[in-house]
Scaffold this motif. Structure first.
Motif, PDB file in Angstrom:
ATOM      1  N   SER A  37       8.874 114.533 -27.739  1.00  0.00           N
ATOM      2  CA  SER A  37       9.350 115.905 -27.615  1.00  0.00           C
ATOM      3  C   SER A  37      10.399 116.025 -26.524  1.00  0.00           C
ATOM      4  N   MET A  38      10.435 115.057 -25.616  1.00  0.00           N
ATOM      5  CA  MET A  38      11.500 114.974 -24.619  1.00  0.00           C
ATOM      6  C   MET A  38      11.960 113.519 -24.580  1.00  0.00           C
ATOM      7  N   GLN A  39      13.250 113.282 -24.724  1.00  0.00           N
ATOM      8  CA  GLN A  39      13.731 111.913 -24.778  1.00  0.00           C
ATOM      9  C   GLN A  39      14.952 111.729 -23.893  1.00  0.00           C
ATOM     10  N   VAL A  40      15.173 110.473 -23.506  1.00  0.00           N
ATOM     11  CA  VAL A  40      16.338 110.113 -22.696  1.00  0.00           C
ATOM     12  C   VAL A  40      17.539 109.943 -23.614  1.00  0.00           C
ATOM     13  N   ASP A  41      18.612 110.612 -23.288  1.00  0.00           N
ATOM     14  CA  ASP A  41      19.843 110.523 -24.064  1.00  0.00           C
ATOM     15  C   ASP A  41      20.791 109.506 -23.438  1.00  0.00           C
ATOM     16  N   THR A  42      21.087 109.656 -22.149  1.00  0.00           N
ATOM     17  CA  THR A  42      22.015 108.758 -21.464  1.00  0.00           C
ATOM     18  C   THR A  42      21.579 108.543 -20.020  1.00  0.00           C
ATOM     19  N   ILE A  43      22.057 107.457 -19.427  1.00  0.00           N
ATOM     20  CA  ILE A  43      21.931 107.207 -17.991  1.00  0.00           C
ATOM     21  C   ILE A  43      23.351 106.999 -17.473  1.00  0.00           C
ATOM     22  N   THR A  44      23.714 107.728 -16.428  1.00  0.00           N
ATOM     23  CA  THR A  44      25.085 107.647 -15.923  1.00  0.00           C
ATOM     24  C   THR A  44      25.089 107.301 -14.437  1.00  0.00           C
ATOM     25  N   ASN A  45      26.216 106.718 -13.986  1.00  0.00           N
ATOM     26  CA  ASN A  45      26.377 106.416 -12.569  1.00  0.00           C
ATOM     27  C   ASN A  45      27.091 107.565 -11.867  1.00  0.00           C
ATOM     28  N   CYS A  46      27.461 107.340 -10.619  1.00  0.00           N
ATOM     29  CA  CYS A  46      28.091 108.418  -9.845  1.00  0.00           C
ATOM     30  C   CYS A  46      29.448 108.835 -10.407  1.00  0.00           C
ATOM     31  N   GLY A  47      30.071 107.957 -11.174  1.00  0.00           N
ATOM     32  CA  GLY A  47      31.345 108.287 -11.793  1.00  0.00           C
ATOM     33  C   GLY A  47      31.185 108.881 -13.173  1.00  0.00           C
ATOM     34  N   SER A  48      29.964 109.273 -13.533  1.00  0.00           N
ATOM     35  CA  SER A  48      29.646 109.871 -14.844  1.00  0.00           C
ATOM     36  C   SER A  48      29.902 108.917 -15.996  1.00  0.00           C
ATOM     37  N   GLU A  49      29.875 107.623 -15.741  1.00  0.00           N
ATOM     38  CA  GLU A  49      30.012 106.629 -16.793  1.00  0.00           C
ATOM     39  C   GLU A  49      28.624 106.178 -17.237  1.00  0.00           C
ATOM     40  N   GLN A  50      28.435 106.005 -18.540  1.00  0.00           N
ATOM     41  CA  GLN A  50      27.151 105.568 -19.052  1.00  0.00           C
ATOM     42  C   GLN A  50      26.883 104.120 -18.639  1.00  0.00           C
ATOM     43  N   GLY A 248      35.313  99.004  -8.308  1.00  0.00           N
ATOM     44  CA  GLY A 248      36.061  99.079  -7.064  1.00  0.00           C
ATOM     45  C   GLY A 248      37.040 100.222  -7.004  1.00  0.00           C
ATOM     46  N   GLY A 249      36.881 101.226  -7.871  1.00  0.00           N
ATOM     47  CA  GLY A 249      37.857 102.298  -7.918  1.00  0.00           C
ATOM     48  C   GLY A 249      37.453 103.561  -7.193  1.00  0.00           C
ATOM     49  N   THR A 250      36.257 103.633  -6.652  1.00  0.00           N
ATOM     50  CA  THR A 250      35.815 104.861  -6.006  1.00  0.00           C
ATOM     51  C   THR A 250      34.826 104.537  -4.902  1.00  0.00           C
ATOM     52  N   ASN A 251      34.755 105.401  -3.912  1.00  0.00           N
ATOM     53  CA  ASN A 251      33.780 105.227  -2.837  1.00  0.00           C
ATOM     54  C   ASN A 251      32.588 106.153  -3.005  1.00  0.00           C
ATOM     55  N   ALA A 252      32.509 106.873  -4.149  1.00  0.00           N
ATOM     56  CA  ALA A 252      31.340 107.703  -4.404  1.00  0.00           C
ATOM     57  C   ALA A 252      30.125 106.796  -4.552  1.00  0.00           C
ATOM     58  N   CYS A 253      29.045 107.164  -3.874  1.00  0.00           N
ATOM     59  CA  CYS A 253      27.828 106.340  -3.904  1.00  0.00           C
ATOM     60  C   CYS A 253      28.141 104.896  -3.557  1.00  0.00           C
ATOM     61  N   ALA A 254      28.849 104.697  -2.465  1.00  0.00           N
ATOM     62  CA  ALA A 254      29.192 103.342  -2.043  1.00  0.00           C
ATOM     63  C   ALA A 254      27.934 102.500  -1.915  1.00  0.00           C
ATOM     64  N   GLY A 255      28.015 101.288  -2.440  1.00  0.00           N
ATOM     65  CA  GLY A 255      26.877 100.381  -2.364  1.00  0.00           C
ATOM     66  C   GLY A 255      26.037 100.355  -3.622  1.00  0.00           C
ATOM     67  N   GLN A 256      26.437 101.069  -4.670  1.00  0.00           N
ATOM     68  CA  GLN A 256      25.708 100.988  -5.926  1.00  0.00           C
ATOM     69  C   GLN A 256      26.684 100.994  -7.105  1.00  0.00           C
ATOM     70  N   ASP A 257      26.297 100.314  -8.152  1.00  0.00           N
ATOM     71  CA  ASP A 257      27.027 100.288  -9.418  1.00  0.00           C
ATOM     72  C   ASP A 257      28.499  99.922  -9.252  1.00  0.00           C
ATOM     73  N   GLY A 258      28.785  98.968  -8.388  1.00  0.00           N
ATOM     74  CA  GLY A 258      30.135  98.473  -8.241  1.00  0.00           C
ATOM     75  C   GLY A 258      31.028  99.292  -7.341  1.00  0.00           C
ATOM     76  N   ASN A 259      30.510 100.350  -6.715  1.00  0.00           N
ATOM     77  CA  ASN A 259      31.301 101.169  -5.803  1.00  0.00           C
ATOM     78  C   ASN A 259      31.263 100.538  -4.417  1.00  0.00           C
ATOM     79  N   CYS A 260      32.394  99.999  -4.004  1.00  0.00           N
ATOM     80  CA  CYS A 260      32.450  99.254  -2.754  1.00  0.00           C
ATOM     81  C   CYS A 260      32.681 100.154  -1.547  1.00  0.00           C
ATOM     82  N   ALA A 261      32.120  99.766  -0.419  1.00  0.00           N
ATOM     83  CA  ALA A 261      32.452 100.380   0.855  1.00  0.00           C
ATOM     84  C   ALA A 261      33.699  99.657   1.385  1.00  0.00           C
TER      85      ALA A 261
END
Length: 267
Positions: A37-50, A248-261
């Motif tokens: 009755s409730m299901q997961v549709d998508t999981i996204t990172n800080c850049g709103s990418e699935q 490596g294109g964004t510093n949003a959520c640096a340290g996760q999902d490929g977002n480098c500091a």
């Protein structure tokens, strides 16, 4: 006396039939709404990418920020003509999380309570509301909300990993490379381990029904330093982020999902 006995038997059979019908309806009610009755549709990172898996550099980030798109598969029940309120809105309450570690993980001896394995799952408080996605016609039929496209998931975000767990991961020998201190060498060595997060999200309908998603699994690669470019020249930063598995294109959520500091930025 015979007619009376005959009436008694008919009355007994009628009462038995009604009882069986009541039991059947009660059992059906107990089974609905179902787990889908409730299901997961998508999981996204800080850049709103699935994404289907994540990465966290515990040298930069002390938690993992997760966004999940959820669909409420219940039907609308509100009826304006009779002032009937909508009771199939789901108020989200918790995400139950437990972590599955590699069989030879060096810190398993710390036990389930600290590592939050299946024996001692973690409960994360979440909030949000999901509107029903099906339109009911009160004759047992329904259709997708809006009568056309399939419903889209409504996003809910929460911190998946508590800091006390990442502090344990930070000290794992799996993240050290003996005899290597150069950052380039550390990245190329691939020092890391993968944890599988098992997640179940639940909520409560306005009608008092507990609803939960089926358990879903989200692998997370854990590294230390693989997304930290703060001590490197700009010419090397993007290439090393790519080698670590990120954009490596964004510093949003640096340290996760490929977002480098980079350049002193980060947590």
């Amino acid at each position: 006396m015979k007619p009376r006995n005959h009436k008694s038997r008919r009355l007994f059979r009628w009462m038995a039939s009604v009882s069986l019908l009541f039991i059947a309806l009660s059992s059906q009610q107990a089974c609905l709404p179902g787990p889908t009755s409730m299901q997961v549709d998508t999981i996204t990172n800080c850049g709103s990418e699935q994404v289907s898996q994540g990465i966290i550099d515990v040298g930069i980030a002390d938690t993992y920020f997760m966004s999940v798109g959820l669909i409420n598969n219940l039907a609308t029940l509100n009826d304006p003509s009779t002032f009937r309120p909508e009771t199939n809105v789901i108020d989200l309450r918790t995400a139950k999380v437990w972590f599955e570690y590699p069989a030879e993980f060096s810190r398993l001896s710390l036990g389930p309570e600290l590592l939050h394995t299946q024996e001692a799952p973690l409960t994360v408080q979440i909030s949000g509301q999901l509107k029903p996605s099906l339109i009911a016609d009160f004759v047992g039929q329904g259709g997708a909300g809006g009568g056309a496209a399939a419903p889209a998931g409504e996003k809910v975000s929460f911190y998946l990993i508590p800091t006390e767990v990442t502090s344990i991961w930070t000290q794992a020998p799996e993240l050290t490379v003996t005899g290597r201190t150069n950052q380039d060498a550390l990245r190329q060595s691939g020092a890391s381990f993968t944890v599988r997060a098992h997640i179940t999200i639940s909520g409560l309908t306005r009608g008092g029904q507990i609803i939960a998603t089926p358990e879903f699994t989200f692998p997370i690669r854990v590294c230390k330093g693989c997304l930290d470019n703060r001590k490197l020249s700009n010419s090397k930063q993007n290439a090393l982020c790519q080698n670590a598995g990120g954009g490596g294109g964004t510093n949003a959520c640096a340290g996760q999902d490929g977002n480098c500091a980079t350049s002193g930025e980060g947590n």
